[in-house]
Design a protein around this motif. Sequence first.
Motif, PDB file in Angstrom:
ATOM      1  N   VAL A  33      12.386  -1.257   0.483  1.00 26.36           N
ATOM      2  CA  VAL A  33      12.432   0.157   0.840  1.00 26.36           C
ATOM      3  C   VAL A  33      13.047   0.287   2.223  1.00 26.36           C
ATOM      4  O   VAL A  33      12.954  -0.631   3.043  1.00 26.36           O
ATOM      5  CB  VAL A  33      11.012   0.771   0.790  1.00 26.36           C
ATOM      6  N   GLN A  34      13.670   1.423   2.478  1.00 25.28           N
ATOM      7  CA  GLN A  34      14.276   1.653   3.779  1.00 25.28           C
ATOM      8  C   GLN A  34      13.240   2.171   4.784  1.00 25.28           C
ATOM      9  O   GLN A  34      12.194   2.714   4.395  1.00 25.28           O
ATOM     10  CB  GLN A  34      15.417   2.657   3.660  1.00 25.28           C
ATOM     11  N   THR A  35      13.548   1.988   6.034  1.00 29.64           N
ATOM     12  CA  THR A  35      12.678   2.513   7.092  1.00 29.64           C
ATOM     13  C   THR A  35      12.427   4.004   6.872  1.00 29.64           C
ATOM     14  O   THR A  35      13.356   4.765   6.597  1.00 29.64           O
ATOM     15  CB  THR A  35      13.323   2.295   8.466  1.00 29.64           C
ATOM     16  N   GLY A  36      11.152   4.369   7.014  1.00 28.65           N
ATOM     17  CA  GLY A  36      10.754   5.751   6.797  1.00 28.65           C
ATOM     18  C   GLY A  36      10.349   6.064   5.377  1.00 28.65           C
ATOM     19  O   GLY A  36       9.816   7.145   5.097  1.00 28.65           O
TER      20      GLY A  36
ATOM     21  N   ASP B 153       6.277  -3.532   8.821  1.00 26.69           N
ATOM     22  CA  ASP B 153       5.373  -3.540   7.665  1.00 26.69           C
ATOM     23  C   ASP B 153       5.793  -4.567   6.615  1.00 26.69           C
ATOM     24  O   ASP B 153       5.092  -4.737   5.600  1.00 26.69           O
ATOM     25  CB  ASP B 153       5.329  -2.150   7.025  1.00 26.69           C
ATOM     26  N   THR B 154       6.906  -5.243   6.837  1.00 28.53           N
ATOM     27  CA  THR B 154       7.354  -6.266   5.895  1.00 28.53           C
ATOM     28  C   THR B 154       6.347  -7.410   5.842  1.00 28.53           C
ATOM     29  O   THR B 154       6.005  -7.995   6.869  1.00 28.53           O
ATOM     30  CB  THR B 154       8.729  -6.804   6.310  1.00 28.53           C
ATOM     31  N   ALA B 155       5.849  -7.696   4.645  1.00 29.29           N
ATOM     32  CA  ALA B 155       4.820  -8.711   4.472  1.00 29.29           C
ATOM     33  C   ALA B 155       4.504  -8.858   2.983  1.00 29.29           C
ATOM     34  O   ALA B 155       4.956  -8.056   2.166  1.00 29.29           O
ATOM     35  CB  ALA B 155       3.547  -8.322   5.233  1.00 29.29           C
ATOM     36  N   THR B 156       3.707  -9.881   2.690  1.00 27.92           N
ATOM     37  CA  THR B 156       3.104  -9.980   1.364  1.00 27.92           C
ATOM     38  C   THR B 156       1.753  -9.288   1.409  1.00 27.92           C
ATOM     39  O   THR B 156       0.931  -9.598   2.273  1.00 27.92           O
ATOM     40  CB  THR B 156       2.939 -11.439   0.937  1.00 27.92           C
ATOM     41  N   TYR B 157       1.556  -8.363   0.497  1.00 32.98           N
ATOM     42  CA  TYR B 157       0.338  -7.560   0.452  1.00 32.98           C
ATOM     43  C   TYR B 157      -0.547  -8.062  -0.684  1.00 32.98           C
ATOM     44  O   TYR B 157      -0.089  -8.196  -1.815  1.00 32.98           O
ATOM     45  CB  TYR B 157       0.684  -6.094   0.243  1.00 32.98           C
TER      46      TYR B 157
ATOM     47  N   THR C   2       1.935  -9.122  -3.526  1.00 30.48           N
ATOM     48  CA  THR C   2       3.209  -8.487  -3.867  1.00 30.48           C
ATOM     49  C   THR C   2       3.986  -8.296  -2.569  1.00 30.48           C
ATOM     50  O   THR C   2       3.418  -7.902  -1.542  1.00 30.48           O
ATOM     51  CB  THR C   2       2.989  -7.154  -4.603  1.00 30.48           C
ATOM     52  N   LEU C   3       5.270  -8.608  -2.598  1.00 33.06           N
ATOM     53  CA  LEU C   3       6.091  -8.603  -1.393  1.00 33.06           C
ATOM     54  C   LEU C   3       6.660  -7.215  -1.129  1.00 33.06           C
ATOM     55  O   LEU C   3       7.239  -6.588  -2.024  1.00 33.06           O
ATOM     56  CB  LEU C   3       7.233  -9.609  -1.537  1.00 33.06           C
ATOM     57  N   VAL C   4       6.487  -6.787   0.094  1.00 30.02           N
ATOM     58  CA  VAL C   4       7.070  -5.524   0.556  1.00 30.02           C
ATOM     59  C   VAL C   4       8.072  -5.850   1.651  1.00 30.02           C
ATOM     60  O   VAL C   4       7.734  -6.520   2.634  1.00 30.02           O
ATOM     61  CB  VAL C   4       5.985  -4.572   1.091  1.00 30.02           C
ATOM     62  N   THR C   5       9.287  -5.383   1.475  1.00 30.32           N
ATOM     63  CA  THR C   5      10.336  -5.590   2.471  1.00 30.32           C
ATOM     64  C   THR C   5      10.874  -4.236   2.898  1.00 30.32           C
ATOM     65  O   THR C   5      11.307  -3.440   2.057  1.00 30.32           O
ATOM     66  CB  THR C   5      11.480  -6.444   1.906  1.00 30.32           C
ATOM     67  N   VAL C   6      10.836  -4.002   4.193  1.00 26.70           N
ATOM     68  CA  VAL C   6      11.328  -2.733   4.736  1.00 26.70           C
ATOM     69  C   VAL C   6      12.598  -3.019   5.524  1.00 26.70           C
ATOM     70  O   VAL C   6      12.571  -3.765   6.511  1.00 26.70           O
ATOM     71  CB  VAL C   6      10.278  -2.054   5.622  1.00 26.70           C
TER      72      VAL C   6
END
Length: 122
Positions: free
Chosen positions: A12-15, A90-94, A116-120
């Motif tokens: 996801v993009q910033t914001g 906020d990029t991390a594995t959640y 689950t991986l979140v990449t910003v």
Amino acid sequence: QVQLVESGGGLVQTGGSLELSCVASGAGSNYYSIAWFRQAPGKEREGLACIDSSTGPAIYGDSVRGRFTISRDKAKNTVYLQMDKLTPEDTATYSCVAAIYPSILRTGKDYWGKGTLVTVSS
């Protein structure tokens, strides 16, 4: 056997926003609490929010209060984490973790999902 499965991560993009889901199976009718944690590469694991399976209040960590919202759907045994105003930090594995009562008082065992991986992106 209690199992937790997370989903909803992605790029996801910033914001932007994402909603993560944590489905708990095997808890039966027991009371339980579920918390969301995250861990970024090279950083310590960080607690974000927690909620119980009944009517208790949501509790948030300082770093996400006001941006993240945890909620439950008891009928679906699912806990959600709505994440808004995301930044690259906020990029991390959640991951979600469940404490099942009263068994945790006997065994000390909690249950983790695989994450689950979140990449910003900036």
